[in-house]
Design an enzyme around this catalytic site. Structure first.
Site, PDB file in Angstrom:
ATOM      1  N   PRO A 276       0.826  -1.210   0.000  1.00 25.49           N
ATOM      2  CA  PRO A 276       0.000   0.000   0.000  1.00 25.49           C
ATOM      3  C   PRO A 276       0.861   1.261   0.000  1.00 25.49           C
ATOM      4  O   PRO A 276       1.909   1.306   0.645  1.00 25.49           O
ATOM      5  CB  PRO A 276      -0.789  -0.105   1.305  1.00 25.49           C
ATOM      6  CG  PRO A 276       0.068  -0.948   2.200  1.00 25.49           C
ATOM      7  CD  PRO A 276       0.876  -1.859   1.317  1.00 25.49           C
ATOM      8  N   GLY A 277       0.431   2.258  -0.738  1.00 26.64           N
ATOM      9  CA  GLY A 277       1.109   3.552  -0.715  1.00 26.64           C
ATOM     10  C   GLY A 277       0.133   4.598  -0.222  1.00 26.64           C
ATOM     11  O   GLY A 277       0.207   5.111   0.883  1.00 26.64           O
ATOM     12  N   ARG A 278      -0.867   4.853  -1.074  1.00 31.03           N
ATOM     13  CA  ARG A 278      -1.806   5.948  -0.839  1.00 31.03           C
ATOM     14  C   ARG A 278      -2.513   5.856   0.523  1.00 31.03           C
ATOM     15  O   ARG A 278      -2.659   6.860   1.202  1.00 31.03           O
ATOM     16  CB  ARG A 278      -2.856   5.919  -1.950  1.00 31.03           C
ATOM     17  CG  ARG A 278      -3.729   7.139  -2.006  1.00 31.03           C
ATOM     18  CD  ARG A 278      -4.858   6.959  -3.019  1.00 31.03           C
ATOM     19  NE  ARG A 278      -4.468   6.400  -4.278  1.00 31.03           N
ATOM     20  CZ  ARG A 278      -4.238   7.112  -5.393  1.00 31.03           C
ATOM     21  NH1 ARG A 278      -4.369   8.413  -5.376  1.00 31.03           N
ATOM     22  NH2 ARG A 278      -3.903   6.512  -6.522  1.00 31.03           N
ATOM     23  N   ARG A 314      -1.992  16.248  -9.402  1.00 32.22           N
ATOM     24  CA  ARG A 314      -3.093  15.296  -9.543  1.00 32.22           C
ATOM     25  C   ARG A 314      -4.365  15.907 -10.147  1.00 32.22           C
ATOM     26  O   ARG A 314      -4.976  15.287 -11.015  1.00 32.22           O
ATOM     27  CB  ARG A 314      -3.413  14.614  -8.205  1.00 32.22           C
ATOM     28  CG  ARG A 314      -2.210  13.878  -7.589  1.00 32.22           C
ATOM     29  CD  ARG A 314      -2.591  12.968  -6.441  1.00 32.22           C
ATOM     30  NE  ARG A 314      -3.362  11.844  -6.906  1.00 32.22           N
ATOM     31  CZ  ARG A 314      -4.661  11.728  -6.788  1.00 32.22           C
ATOM     32  NH1 ARG A 314      -5.349  12.649  -6.164  1.00 32.22           N
ATOM     33  NH2 ARG A 314      -5.278  10.682  -7.266  1.00 32.22           N
ATOM     34  N   CYS A 346       1.604  29.280 -16.267  1.00 29.51           N
ATOM     35  CA  CYS A 346       1.029  29.859 -17.472  1.00 29.51           C
ATOM     36  C   CYS A 346       0.363  28.842 -18.379  1.00 29.51           C
ATOM     37  O   CYS A 346       0.784  28.652 -19.530  1.00 29.51           O
ATOM     38  CB  CYS A 346       2.118  30.596 -18.227  1.00 29.51           C
ATOM     39  SG  CYS A 346       2.876  31.806 -17.161  1.00 29.51           S
TER      40      CYS A 346
HETATM   41  N1  LLP Z   1       2.377  -1.627  -6.079  1.00 27.11           N
HETATM   42  C1  LLP Z   1       2.527  -1.386  -7.399  1.00 27.11           C
HETATM   43  C2  LLP Z   1       3.165  -2.389  -8.251  1.00 27.11           C
HETATM   44  C3  LLP Z   1       2.056  -0.169  -7.933  1.00 27.11           C
HETATM   45  O1  LLP Z   1       2.192   0.074  -9.230  1.00 27.11           O
HETATM   46  C4  LLP Z   1       1.441   0.779  -7.085  1.00 27.11           C
HETATM   47  C5  LLP Z   1       0.954   2.056  -7.609  1.00 27.11           C
HETATM   48  C6  LLP Z   1       1.317   0.480  -5.722  1.00 27.11           C
HETATM   49  C7  LLP Z   1       1.799  -0.744  -5.258  1.00 27.11           C
HETATM   50  C8  LLP Z   1       0.716   1.416  -4.725  1.00 27.11           C
HETATM   51  O2  LLP Z   1      -0.615   1.706  -4.990  1.00 27.11           O
HETATM   52  P1  LLP Z   1      -1.449   2.559  -3.914  1.00 27.11           P
HETATM   53  O3  LLP Z   1      -1.621   1.706  -2.681  1.00 27.11           O
HETATM   54  O4  LLP Z   1      -0.690   3.792  -3.630  1.00 27.11           O
HETATM   55  O5  LLP Z   1      -2.734   2.832  -4.604  1.00 27.11           O
HETATM   56  N2  LLP Z   1       0.047   8.808  -9.432  1.00 27.11           N
HETATM   57  C9  LLP Z   1      -1.253   8.185  -9.301  1.00 27.11           C
HETATM   58  C10 LLP Z   1      -1.161   6.815  -8.669  1.00 27.11           C
HETATM   59  C11 LLP Z   1      -0.251   5.863  -9.408  1.00 27.11           C
HETATM   60  C12 LLP Z   1      -0.171   4.523  -8.775  1.00 27.11           C
HETATM   61  C13 LLP Z   1       0.849   3.671  -9.449  1.00 27.11           C
HETATM   62  N3  LLP Z   1       1.092   2.403  -8.832  1.00 27.11           N
HETATM   63  C14 LLP Z   1      -2.168   9.104  -8.498  1.00 27.11           C
HETATM   64  O6  LLP Z   1      -1.751  10.200  -8.135  1.00 27.11           O
HETATM   65  O7  LLP Z   1      -3.324   8.757  -8.255  1.00 27.11           O
END
Ligand code: LLP
Length: 421
Positions: A276-278, A314, A346
């Site tokens: 998880p990231g977000r 975003r 701009c």
């Molecule tokens: N693992 C892999 C292989 C991924 O490609 C990603 C996200 C994650 C984990 C983490 O996903 P999360 O838990 O954060 O949803 N820039 C975009 C989001 C791109 C996500 C790319 N991959 C945004 O601002 O919404």
């Protein structure tokens, strides 16, 4: 839940009043809450407490070393997607055995660095990558631990730019071909198969796509074991969504997600990894910006901020919604007005929100963009030669600048003028 709340009419990050931070670092800036990061990590950790697991924070969402250190201190591993992220994880003190390496285009140089520095596993995404990794490992006299990322052809029902689990996406190998690919992996001299990997997309607001994907992974795991592979780990990716529009969004909770994982793959006896990231960093961060001008257009009012698309991309990139709240709490009963909220860059794309209902604001007022801790600072740029904005970490009543705002000289001096000019 996060720790950005009004106290005595002023928005605070934990016990720190945001105007104090603004006075110290200037605006715009990112501000993160240690307590919120900790809370979100712990939610996942508890949700998976029914079995062996490792939560590998997707560093792409926020890779500041101070953030990594907070999470690593709680026991997190890291999911990296580049040599740069790998180096950052190591610099933050994360041991190699807690780092997984994802991504469709790992280079041989990156593979080499990770094999020398220590790595838990590579999540391999194609046969050519698998062969390259085997060659590199053989040249170093080691075995590279791998999972193969399978593409389960499941619709994640999220924004098309962040959906990854459909067959039309560039990610993983089709699950229908996975057994052949594993057979080749097992035959390559430099690889050691340790598990299966899947990731179907980001900002998922329903559990069903996870359920479909994880059931396919469970079936595949059984088939691979019949084929003689030792499947010890399942990396189930990231992607659980967060409420950006707090009033009407309620994405699934980590507890329910953890129960779903137990229900779908829990009987396989594998160590579960998630990425998880977000959900960990998103609501643990805000971007604070100041109103430069309020401009009356022909049929609308523009709120012109000192933050712009280069600082938080975003909204212009995905049409993403971020709550924008005043740092001074509005008096009860204050009437709302509508603004197009824009930055100074701009181009018309530098728009954070159109016709957003907000309390009336004036020059010099501070506003906070919520849910900006993930894919905020990491996606920023110096477009228009606007310096990358500082990042601040709060813990209780203390705060520290964890990335400085560069000076114009530092930015400009990175260019080199050729001798022949
Ligand atoms: N693992 C892999 C292989 C991924 O490609 C990603 C996200 C994650 C984990 C983490 O996903 P999360 O838990 O954060 O949803 N820039 C975009 C989001 C791109 C996500 C790319 N991959 C945004 O601002 O919404």
């Amino acid at each position: 839940m996060d720790h950005f709340l009004y106290r005595d009419g002023i928005l605070h990050a934990e016990d720190v009043a945001l105007p104090d931070v603004a006075a110290f670092v200037g605006t715009p800036f990112y501000c993160y809450s240690t307590a919120t990061l900790t809370r979100h990590f712990t939610l996942f950790d508890d949700a998976l407490s029914w079995g062996p697991h490792l939560i590998c924070f997707a560093m792409k969402s926020n890779s500041n070393q101070a953030i990594l250190k907070v999470l690593a201190g709680l026991g997190a591993g890291m999911d990296v997607v580049s040599g740069g992220e790998y180096a950052r994880a190591k610099a933050a003190g994360v041991p190699g055995e807690r780092i997984v390496f994802s991504g469709v285009g790992k280079t041989r140089a990156e593979m080499r660095t990770a094999l020398i520095g220590g790595i838990r596993q590579f999540n391999v995404e194609s046969e050519p990558e698998m062969r390259a990794l085997s060659d590199v490992a053989v040249s170093l006299g080691v075995h590279a631990p791998i999972t193969v990322r399978v593409n389960p052809d499941v619709d994640a029902k999220t924004h098309e730019k962040i959906s990854t689990g459909k067959s039309e996406n560039k990610f993983g190998v089709p699950i229908s071909r996975a057994r052949e690919v594993y057979a080749e992996a097992a035959a390559l001299p430099g690889l050691k198969v340790v598990g299966v990997d899947v990731h179907i997309g980001s900002q998922l607001t329903e559990l069903e796509p996870f359920e479909l994907a994880y059931r396919k992974v469970a079936d595949l795991t059984r088939a691979l074991r019949e084929d003689g592979h030792e499947i010890l780990r399942l990396d189930l990716g990231g992607g659980l969504g967060i409420p950006y529009e707090r009033t009407n969004e309620a994405p699934p909770l980590p507890t329910d997600y953890g129960a779903l994982i137990q229900r779908t793959v829990g009987d396989l006896g594998c160590e579960v990894e998630i990425e998880p990231g977000r959900l960990i960093s998103g609501n643990a961060g805000i971007m604070v910006s100041r109103v430069i001008y309020v401009k009356q257009g022909e049929d609308r009012k523009f709120l012109i901020l000192d933050g712009a698309m280069n600082d938080l991309v975003r909204p212009s990139m995905y049409g993403a919604y971020h709550d924008i709240v005043p740092v001074v709490e509005p008096a009860a009963g204050t009437e709302y007005t509508k603004y197009d909220v824009v930055g100074p860059v701009c181009e018309s794309g530098d728009t954070f929100a159109k016709a957003r209902e907000m309390v009336p604001l004036s020059e010099d007022d501070l506003v906070a963009f919520r849910s900006a801790g993930a894919y905020g600072a990491v996606m920023s740029s110096e477009y228009n030669t606007r310096p990358l904005i500082p990042e601040v970490l709060v813990q209780g009543d203390q705060f520290a600048v964890i990335r400085q705002r560069p000076t114009f000289d530092e930015i400009i001096n990175r260019d080199t003028i050729p001798a022949w000019l």
